[in-house]
Write an enzyme that holds these catalytic residues in place. Structure first.
Site: not given
Length: 333
Positions: A42-43, A91, A181, A186
């Site tokens: 994952t990221c 874990h 914006g 945003s």
């Protein structure tokens, strides 16, 4: 490795895109001493769960597979972690429960682990032990979320704003949003609103090109900055996050629109500094205003609440590991 042990410039070197998870699983399964495996990428983390009669040897082969001749250029002790047997199982359960996530208690990781396991299953790189372990670990992860409040409350400004909007409107489906914006705040808030059902999203920014870019990423429509006031009579939610040094929405802006709006509720999210919305607009009966300090305070309270749930979650994990995994069951093939 994960977000705590390795910076993104290291993690990205080992990341595996979702469309390559099966291929990578087969590569790792083919390494000496690796009997079964699941690749989770994952990221925020890159982890290999593997089963082996000689786990230390298998680990060396896996590291060499990823690092190759560049192994000497990576700080092994700082960036990598390794768990064996019951510690590895604990874990995995912590990961599934959101206890090991950057945002404590987040729920997305559960689905990501399920996808990683399904990819491994489809690739034929798991067998009885891996399958049994992951299925029972999923059960434990669900139990943690059911029996605790680890996921309760929004922990980011954008998600807090969306939860408040839902309290006001009940259901955000069909609501119309005006974003003033085109910065990161945003973007985050706009995506969160879209994900909860907001349909008509308009983006106004002094740089029209940036408005077009943001609108494209959240499925909205860019409008010229000098005409956004014309849209207020039909809007349900306003997100103000401009660099204007003064208030751009005041009582004088809203009071003349009340009749045209048929006195419908208007939710104003001011996440700009200096503030873009005058505090006294909250005195209008149907107007709800939240600024960045209030939203941050609510997010911080939710974070503290989740932190207080960690010990309860860990106890649930330990109790269920003992129930589902007697010592011998960890190693049964």
């Amino acid at each position: 490795m994960n977000h705590r042990t390795a910076p993104v410039e290291i993690r990205e070197r080992f990341a595996v895109p979702s469309h390559r998870l099966q291929e990578e699983g087969r590569c790792i399964r083919s390494l000496p001493d690796v009997d079964q495996c699941v690749v989770l990428s994952t990221c925020n983390r890159m982890e290999i769960y593997y089963w082996s009669e000689r786990p230390e040897n298998a680990q060396e082969h896996i590291l060499s597979h990823f690092l190759g001749t560049g192994r000497g250029n990576v700080n092994m002790g700082a960036h990598f972690y390794s768990h064996l047997g019951a510690e590895a199982l604990e874990h995995l359960c912590r990961v599934l429960s959101g206890l090991d996530s950057m945002v404590l208690g987040e729920t997305e990781i559960f689905g990501q682990v399920k996808t990683a396991y399904q990819m491994a299953l489809d690739a034929g790189v798991t067998a009885g032990c891996a399958n049994k372990t992951f299925q029972k670990a999923f059960t434990i992860g669900k139990r943690v979320r059911t029996d605790s409040q680890i996921h309760a409350g929004a922990t980011s400004v954008g998600s807090v704003a969306v939860e408040l909007a839902e309290q006001i409107f009940g259901d955000l489906s069909g609501t119309r949003v005006l974003i003033l914006g085109a910065g990161d705040m945003s973007r985050v808030t706009g995506r969160a609103l879209r994900a909860r059902g907001a349909e008509g999203i308009y983006v106004a920014n002094r740089s029209f090109d940036r408005a077009v870019e943001l609108a494209g990423t959240i499925g909205g429509q860019a409008i010229r900055y000098d005409v956004w006031g014309d849209y207020l009579k039909d809007i349900d939610v306003v997100v103000a996050a401009t660099a204007a040094p003064h208030c751009i929405i005041t009582q004088e802006t809203l009071l003349p629109l009340r009749a045209a709006r048929k006195y419908r509720s208007l939710f104003l999210i001011d996440i700009s500094v200096p503030r873009n919305i005058s505090p006294d607009v909250a005195d209008i009966d149907e107007v709800y205003l939240y600024d960045i300090d209030t939203l941050t305070q609510l997010a911080d309270e939710a974070k503290r609440s989740r932190e207080q749930e960690v010990s309860r979650c860990e106890a649930i994990i330990q109790d269920n590991i003992s129930k589902y995994f007697p010592d011998s069951a960890l190693y049964d093939q």
